[in-house]
Design a protein around this motif. Structure first.
Motif, PDB file in Angstrom:
ATOM      1  N   ASN A 155       0.809  -0.994  -0.167  1.00  0.00           N
ATOM      2  CA  ASN A 155       0.085  -0.083  -0.014  1.00  0.00           C
ATOM      3  C   ASN A 155       0.707   1.265   0.169  1.00  0.00           C
ATOM      4  OD1 ASN A 155      -2.352  -1.408   0.058  1.00  0.00           O
ATOM      5  ND2 ASN A 155      -2.516  -1.314   2.316  1.00  0.00           N
ATOM      6  N   PRO A 156       0.285   2.308  -0.599  1.00  0.00           N
ATOM      7  CA  PRO A 156       1.136   3.443  -0.675  1.00  0.00           C
ATOM      8  C   PRO A 156       1.018   4.598   0.621  1.00  0.00           C
ATOM      9  CG  PRO A 156      -0.761   3.935  -1.824  1.00  0.00           C
ATOM     10  CD  PRO A 156      -0.806   2.407  -1.495  1.00  0.00           C
ATOM     11  N   THR A 157       1.692   5.528   0.727  1.00  0.00           N
ATOM     12  CA  THR A 157       1.337   6.677   1.811  1.00  0.00           C
ATOM     13  C   THR A 157       1.495   7.826   0.761  1.00  0.00           C
ATOM     14  OG1 THR A 157       1.374   7.563   3.942  1.00  0.00           O
ATOM     15  CG2 THR A 157       3.395   6.831   2.901  1.00  0.00           C
ATOM     16  N   ASP A 158       1.220   9.030   1.473  1.00  0.00           N
ATOM     17  CA  ASP A 158       1.418  10.282   0.776  1.00  0.00           C
ATOM     18  C   ASP A 158       2.691  10.944   1.381  1.00  0.00           C
ATOM     19  OD1 ASP A 158       1.445  12.886  -0.405  1.00  0.00           O
ATOM     20  OD2 ASP A 158      -0.350  13.340  -0.060  1.00  0.00           O
ATOM     21  N   PRO A 159       3.894  10.769   0.818  1.00  0.00           N
ATOM     22  CA  PRO A 159       5.286  11.290   1.692  1.00  0.00           C
ATOM     23  C   PRO A 159       5.124  12.856   1.307  1.00  0.00           C
ATOM     24  CG  PRO A 159       5.500  10.633  -0.647  1.00  0.00           C
ATOM     25  CD  PRO A 159       4.271  10.287  -0.285  1.00  0.00           C
ATOM     26  N   ARG A 160       4.315  13.496   0.729  1.00  0.00           N
ATOM     27  CA  ARG A 160       4.328  15.119   0.509  1.00  0.00           C
ATOM     28  C   ARG A 160       3.588  15.621   1.816  1.00  0.00           C
ATOM     29  NH1 ARG A 160       3.571  12.466  -3.790  1.00  0.00           N
ATOM     30  NH2 ARG A 160       4.747  12.609  -5.571  1.00  0.00           N
ATOM     31  N   PHE A 161       2.530  14.945   1.992  1.00  0.00           N
ATOM     32  CA  PHE A 161       1.583  15.288   3.241  1.00  0.00           C
ATOM     33  C   PHE A 161       2.075  14.784   4.727  1.00  0.00           C
ATOM     34  CE2 PHE A 161      -1.791  14.916   6.389  1.00  0.00           C
ATOM     35  CZ  PHE A 161      -2.449  15.984   6.248  1.00  0.00           C
ATOM     36  N   PHE A 162       2.586  13.390   4.656  1.00  0.00           N
ATOM     37  CA  PHE A 162       3.215  12.946   5.931  1.00  0.00           C
ATOM     38  C   PHE A 162       4.604  13.037   5.790  1.00  0.00           C
ATOM     39  CE2 PHE A 162      -0.904  10.724   5.658  1.00  0.00           C
ATOM     40  CZ  PHE A 162      -1.462  11.026   6.961  1.00  0.00           C
ATOM     41  N   ALA A 163       5.305  14.234   6.032  1.00  0.00           N
ATOM     42  CA  ALA A 163       6.824  14.617   6.117  1.00  0.00           C
ATOM     43  C   ALA A 163       7.111  14.967   7.286  1.00  0.00           C
ATOM     44  CB  ALA A 163       6.963  15.616   4.776  1.00  0.00           C
ATOM     45  N   PRO A 164       8.398  14.821   7.746  1.00  0.00           N
ATOM     46  CA  PRO A 164       8.768  15.167   9.144  1.00  0.00           C
ATOM     47  C   PRO A 164       8.830  16.649   9.497  1.00  0.00           C
ATOM     48  CG  PRO A 164      10.516  13.858   7.810  1.00  0.00           C
ATOM     49  CD  PRO A 164       9.393  14.222   6.820  1.00  0.00           C
ATOM     50  N   ALA A 165       8.298  16.957  10.621  1.00  0.00           N
ATOM     51  CA  ALA A 165       8.517  17.864  11.154  1.00  0.00           C
ATOM     52  C   ALA A 165       9.812  18.181  12.105  1.00  0.00           C
ATOM     53  CB  ALA A 165       7.179  18.617  12.088  1.00  0.00           C
ATOM     54  N   ASP A 166       9.909  19.523  12.786  1.00  0.00           N
ATOM     55  CA  ASP A 166      11.133  19.234  13.851  1.00  0.00           C
ATOM     56  C   ASP A 166      10.852  18.186  14.808  1.00  0.00           C
ATOM     57  OD1 ASP A 166      12.390  21.088  12.155  1.00  0.00           O
ATOM     58  OD2 ASP A 166      11.296  22.933  13.336  1.00  0.00           O
ATOM     59  N   ALA A 167      11.625  17.409  15.046  1.00  0.00           N
ATOM     60  CA  ALA A 167      11.487  16.442  16.297  1.00  0.00           C
ATOM     61  C   ALA A 167      11.317  17.274  17.655  1.00  0.00           C
ATOM     62  CB  ALA A 167      12.399  15.406  16.106  1.00  0.00           C
ATOM     63  N   PRO A 168      10.660  16.696  18.651  1.00  0.00           N
ATOM     64  CA  PRO A 168      10.919  17.152  19.942  1.00  0.00           C
ATOM     65  C   PRO A 168      12.294  17.009  20.445  1.00  0.00           C
ATOM     66  CG  PRO A 168       8.841  15.783  19.625  1.00  0.00           C
ATOM     67  CD  PRO A 168       9.664  15.603  18.435  1.00  0.00           C
ATOM     68  N   ALA A 169      12.904  17.853  21.172  1.00  0.00           N
ATOM     69  CA  ALA A 169      14.280  17.864  21.416  1.00  0.00           C
ATOM     70  C   ALA A 169      14.452  16.713  22.495  1.00  0.00           C
ATOM     71  CB  ALA A 169      14.594  18.965  22.320  1.00  0.00           C
TER      72      ALA A 169
END
Length: 371
Positions: free
Chosen positions: A174-188
């Motif tokens: 199955n696929p996912t949408d890597p443009r939408f589900f893209a990393p944000a800044d990680a919690p420190a």
């Protein structure tokens, strides 16, 4: 190429509802990717009942009335679903024939009798079966002659399908949408704040959330500051609320209900890791891929089919029925929170994008349908 998707329940309600899950999400994501690749795509779905709606889409929809399964005589769940699909195939038959599709995608054995009728009218139609699970019924193999090609979303599902129909499907995840589900800044990374573990899915028994609650209680008894948040809705919610109270985990295990897509992305962005504690066979977990695309480290039971497409750089595996192993896995995630390579979100996102981008999956399916 003109492509038809036959999936009545894709439009019954929004994803995450009782009728709509991974297969339905798959259909929208892949169909829209096929459009972007230049193909004409039509989804035949059920006309939503009052108070229901389907997700926004660029697909052309052909909507028809459908019968609710609870209106069918109760001779078993699969009998009800078979009658529902046969009814939908009958009421949509004229419009389907008029479309003159080159390739048709079906997703349930209940659709094989409908496809058999299509092929009697248009023998040249290519029918592709997507095995996402095991909803077989007595006598289904007789109609399987209408299927030209097949794929399965995991090796385990491919094995089950081969045992049933005598042909082994190719595996296309199955696929996912890597443009939408893209990393944000990680919690420190810091031991001074609670470790935030998240999970998503329908609140049903085989998803294993009751075991997750117990494991979180055990991990906290060992002195680890962990908070677990679960997004999803379902019939097991009252039981989970009772378990949370019994373990004294109010505020430490939080049930958020079903989240819309934007809220889900934010939910994942704030997390340290994701867990899929399924105890029943999960053919393929789109939720797991979405979390990995956000860059989260994963803890997966050995009943989650997604793990075969990943590597040890992305997940920890544990035996599904071993509650102590689930607790140990959570502890391992906490202990590895300071490892830069393990917690690096961008490299994990890039690995997921190369494997699960919708255009990549759509191109493979189109090639299968044309072969």
């Amino acid at each position: 190429m003109k492509v038809g998707f036959f999936l009545p329940n894709a439009t019954f309600d929004l994803p995450g509802s009782p009728e709509v899950g991974g297969i339905e999400t798959f259909t929208f994501d892949v169909g829209e990717a096929m459009q972007r690749l230049g193909h004409e795509v039509v989804l035949f779905g059920g006309r939503p009942k009052a108070g229901r709606r389907h997700r926004p889409t660029t697909l052309r929809l052909a909507l028809f009335d459908y019968v609710e399964t609870d209106r069918v005589p109760d001779l078993g769940k699969r009998f009800r679903r078979l009658v529902q699909r046969l009814h939908f195939g009958w009421v949509s038959r004229g419009a389907w024939t008029a479309e003159r599709f080159d390739v048709a995608f079906v997703a349930k054995p209940f659709d094989w009798p409908v496809a058999w009728l299509w092929k009697r009218r248009r023998p040249g139609l290519r029918v592709v079966m997507g095995f996402h699970g095991t909803d077989f019924f007595a006598g289904d193999h007789w109609f399987y002659r209408a299927v030209d090609r097949e794929f399965a979303v995991s090796r385990a599902v491919a094995d089950l399908a081969a045992a049933r129909v005598g042909r082994r499907p190719v595996v296309i995840h199955n696929p996912t949408d890597p443009r939408f589900f893209a990393p944000a800044d990680a919690p420190a990374a810091s031991n001074a704040r609670p470790f935030r573990l998240v999970s998503t899915g329908r609140l049903v028994g085989w998803k294993g959330f009751d075991r997750l609650v117990a494991a979180v209680a055990e991990v906290r008894r060992r002195g680890h500051d962990v908070v677990c948040e679960i997004a999803g809705e379902g019939p097991q919610r009252p039981r989970l609320e009772q378990a949370i109270a019994a373990h004294g985990l109010e505020g430490r295990v939080v049930l958020h209900g079903r989240l819309d897509r934007e809220s889900l992305r934010e939910f994942l962005a704030r997390a340290d890791a994701f867990v899929a504690p399924s105890v029943g066979l999960e053919a393929f977990s789109i939720a797991t891929v979405e979390a990995a695309s956000m860059g989260l480290p994963l803890l997966l039971s050995d009943r989650v089919g997604t793990r075969e497409a990943l590597t040890g750089e992305d997940f920890i595996e544990y035996p599904a029925l071993d509650a102590a192993a689930l607790a140990r896995g959570i502890v391992t995630l906490i202990e590895r929170r300071g490892e830069a390579r393990w917690t690096a979100r961008r490299p994990r996102h890039e690995r997921i994008r190369r494997l699960f981008d919708p255009e990549v999956v759509a191109a493979r399916l189109l090639a299968l349908g044309a072969s």
